[in-house]
Design a protein around this motif. Structure first.
Motif, PDB file in Angstrom:
ATOM      1  N   VAL A   9     -47.373   7.381 -19.787  1.00  0.00           N
ATOM      2  CA  VAL A   9     -48.691   7.593 -20.141  1.00  0.00           C
ATOM      3  C   VAL A   9     -48.693   9.000 -20.432  1.00  0.00           C
ATOM      4  O   VAL A   9     -49.307   9.361 -21.605  1.00  0.00           O
ATOM      5  N   LYS A  62     -53.663   7.543 -16.203  1.00  0.00           N
ATOM      6  CA  LYS A  62     -54.845   7.145 -17.227  1.00  0.00           C
ATOM      7  C   LYS A  62     -56.052   8.000 -16.842  1.00  0.00           C
ATOM      8  O   LYS A  62     -56.739   8.560 -17.699  1.00  0.00           O
ATOM      9  N   ARG A  82     -57.792  10.981 -18.908  1.00  0.00           N
ATOM     10  CA  ARG A  82     -59.069  10.594 -19.421  1.00  0.00           C
ATOM     11  C   ARG A  82     -60.126  11.668 -20.027  1.00  0.00           C
ATOM     12  O   ARG A  82     -60.301  12.523 -19.193  1.00  0.00           O
ATOM     13  N   ILE A 112     -59.004   6.091 -23.233  1.00  0.00           N
ATOM     14  CA  ILE A 112     -58.361   4.848 -22.588  1.00  0.00           C
ATOM     15  C   ILE A 112     -59.056   3.745 -22.699  1.00  0.00           C
ATOM     16  O   ILE A 112     -60.273   3.776 -22.883  1.00  0.00           O
ATOM     17  N   GLU A 131     -59.310   1.018 -16.530  1.00  0.00           N
ATOM     18  CA  GLU A 131     -58.483   1.240 -15.363  1.00  0.00           C
ATOM     19  C   GLU A 131     -58.299  -0.231 -14.890  1.00  0.00           C
ATOM     20  O   GLU A 131     -58.932  -0.480 -14.031  1.00  0.00           O
TER      21      GLU A 131
END
Length: 434
Positions: A193, A221, A225, A230, A233
Motif C-alpha cells: 500500500v 490505507k 488517506r 482510498i 476500510e
C-alpha cells in the motif's frame, strides 16, 4: 456450532445493531505497527519494499516488477475453463459498468450562465490484491473493470509473492494479462500500500489505492488517506440471510458457509421467524461443514461471536433487524422475496430468492463484490464506476449573465465581511451603471 440470539418480544427501544456484535477489528491499534513500515518505504523506497517482503513473506526479491513474459506465460498456461469463467465474469461486470456511465450535463441556470457538470477519471489507480488465506483472483476483475470503464488511463497492481515460487499467484497474474494490466508488482501487506501511494523504484505514486486486505493493509490505507484517495476500510466478510419457513435449509446453510470460508472473523447471520428452519439449518451446517475442504476455518467463523441465528417474531421485525445490521451481503429467502428486497434500506448488495446466492455475486452476477462492511452499508455504497470519477463544475458566464448577478455577489460577500470577493465581480463593471 452457531449461537442463537432471541429477539422475540423485543420492544421498540431495543438497539438491534448493538444486539448483534461484530468481530473485533481494531484498525487504530494496528496503525502503530504499520506507521514504521510506511515511513521506511517513504524514506528508502524500493530497498525497503524488498527488505520488508523478505521479512514478512520469506521471499528475497531481486526486483519488484513482474516481467511481461511472466504475465504472458501465466495467461497462456491458464486452464481454458478458468479463462472462460473469467471472461464471462468480465463481460457481465463490464455490461453493468457501462450502463452506469452517464454523459456530462450542461445546465443553463440563466441566459448566458452555463454550468457544465463534468466527470473526469482519476489519473492513476493502485490496486492491492491479497494472497494470504486465498488468492482472490476475482478481486482483479471487480476492481479493474470499473476503473477501465471509467477511463482511468494508468493502473498499477500489487500482490504478494508465493513462498515456493517467489512470484505472485499465477491465476492472479493471468487475470491481469487478460484485462491488459501490464504494471504488476510483487509486494504484499502494508508495504505494498505504501509503495503504491508513495512510489518506490519503478512504481510511480498513484492517486487512489483500492482493494481489500488484512488488518495491516487497512491500517496502511487509513494512515495514507489524504495523501491518496482510498475506496474504503474493508473489514471482515459478512452475510446476513432473512428467511421464513419457506426457505430451503440446505441452501441457507450453504450460503452461511460461503462467507465463513474467508476466515475466523467472518460473520454469518441468519435472521428468521421460524425456529423449525433454525433447527434444520443447524443440522445442515453440521453435515456440510464436516464435508467442506476448509471446514475448520468455516467452523471457527460460525462459532465466533460475530455469527448467530437471530430469532424474531415475524419477517417485519426481521427486516428491521437486517436494516439495522446493514450487512455487506443480504439474502432474502421469504415469501414475496422481491417485495421484501425492495424495502431493504441498508445492505451492500441484496440477493433475491433461492437462486440468487451470494456466490454468484462474488464471481459472475454482473454486480460488484467490493462492498461496505462493518455496518457501513448504512452510509456507503459498493465499488462502482463513480468511485473512479471526479465530479467537476465548469462555470461559463457571459458579461451580461455576470452583470445580472453581480449585486447579489457583492451583497453576500459583504454579509460575510469578505468585501474583496465582491470587488472581484464589480471591478469588471467599473464605470458602468449596469
Amino acid at each position: 456450532m452457531i449461537r442463537r440470539i432471541d429477539l422475540r418480544g423485543s420492544d421498540a427501544a431495543v438497539d438491534y445493531r448493538a444486539a448483534l456484535p461484530r468481530a473485533e477489528f481494531d484498525v487504530e491499534a494496528a496503525t502503530h505497527a504499520v506507521r514504521p513500515i510506511i515511513e521506511a518505504v517513504r524514506e528508502r523506497g524500493v530497498e525497503a519494499v524488498i527488505e520488508l517482503t523478505e521479512r514478512f513473506d520469506g521471499v528475497k526479491l531481486d526486483e519488484i516488477a513482474v516481467p511481461a513474459t511472466v504475465l504472458d506465460k501465466a495467461l497462456s498456461d491458464l486452464a481454458p475453463e478458468v479463462r472462460a469463467a473469467l471472461e464471462e465474469s468480465i463481460r457481465r461486470l463490464r455490461t453493468t459498468c457501462e450502463a452506469d456511465l452517464t454523459p456530462d450535463k450542461v445546465i443553463e441556470v440563466a441566459p448566458g450562465a452555463v454550468i457544465t457538470h463534468r466527470k473526469v477519471p482519476v489519473d492513476r489507480v493502485g490496486l492491492y490484491v491479497p494472497g494470504g488465506v486465498a488468492p482472490l483472483v476475482s478481486t482483479v476483475v471487480m476492481n479493474v473493470v470499473p476503473a477501465q470503464v471509467a477511463g482511468v488511463p494508468s493502473i498499477a497492481l500489487a500482490t504478494p509473492p508465493q513462498r515456493e515460487t517467489g512470484m505472485p499467484d499465477l491465476t492472479t497474474l493471468a487475470a491481469c494479462a487478460l484485462l491488459g494490466v501490464e504494471e504488476v508488482y510483487v509486494a504484499g501487506g502494508a508495504q505494498a500500500v505504501a509503495m503504491l501511494a508513495l512510489g518506490a523504484g519503478p512504481c510511480k505514486p498513484v492517486n487512489m489505492v483500492i482493494g481489500p486486505g488484512n488488518l495491516y493493509v487497512t491500517a496502511a490505507k487509513r494512515l495514507l488517506r489524504g495523501e491518496v484517495g482510498i475506496d474504503s476500510e474493508a473489514g471482515p466478510s459478512e452475510i446476513a440471510i432473512l428467511a421464513d419457513e419457506t426457505a430451503v435449509p440446505a441452501f441457507v446453510a450453504a450460503d452461511l458457509m460461503t462467507e465463513a470460508e474467508h476466515g475466523g472473523t467472518s460473520a454469518s447471520l441468519l435472521i428468521t421467524d421460524s425456529p423449525e428452519l433454525a433447527d434444520a439449518v443447524d443440522v445442515e451446517l453440521a453435515k456440510q461443514v464436516a464435508a467442506a475442504p476448509h471446514g475448520a476455518r468455516i467452523a471457527d467463523a460460525l462459532a465466533g461471536q460475530q455469527s448467530a441465528v437471530v430469532l424474531v417474531d415475524d419477517v417485519e421485525q426481521g427486516l428491521d433487524v437486517a436494516n439495522a445490521y446493514a450487512s455487506e451481503h443480504l439474502e432474502i429467502h421469504t415469501r414475496n422475496a422481491a417485495e421484501m428486497a425492495g424495502r431493504v434500506r441498508n445492505a451492500g448488495a441484496v440477493f433475491v430468492g433461492a437462486f440468487s446466492p451470494v456466490a454468484v455475486g462474488d464471481y459472475c452476477a454482473g454486480s460488484n463484490h467490493v462492498l461496505p462492511t462493518s455496518g457501513c452499508a448504512c452510509h456507503s455504497s459498493g465499488l462502482a464506476v463513480s468511485a473512479f470519477l471526479k465530479e467537476m463544475h465548469v462555470v461559463d458566464y457571459t458579461r451580461e449573465a455576470l452583470a445580472e448577478v453581480a449585486a447579489h455577489v457583492e451583497i453576500l460577500a459583504n454579509a460575510e465581511d469578505l468585501p474583496t470577493h465582491g470587488a472581484g465581480v464589480t471591478v469588471r463593471f467599473a464605470g458602468d451603471d449596469r
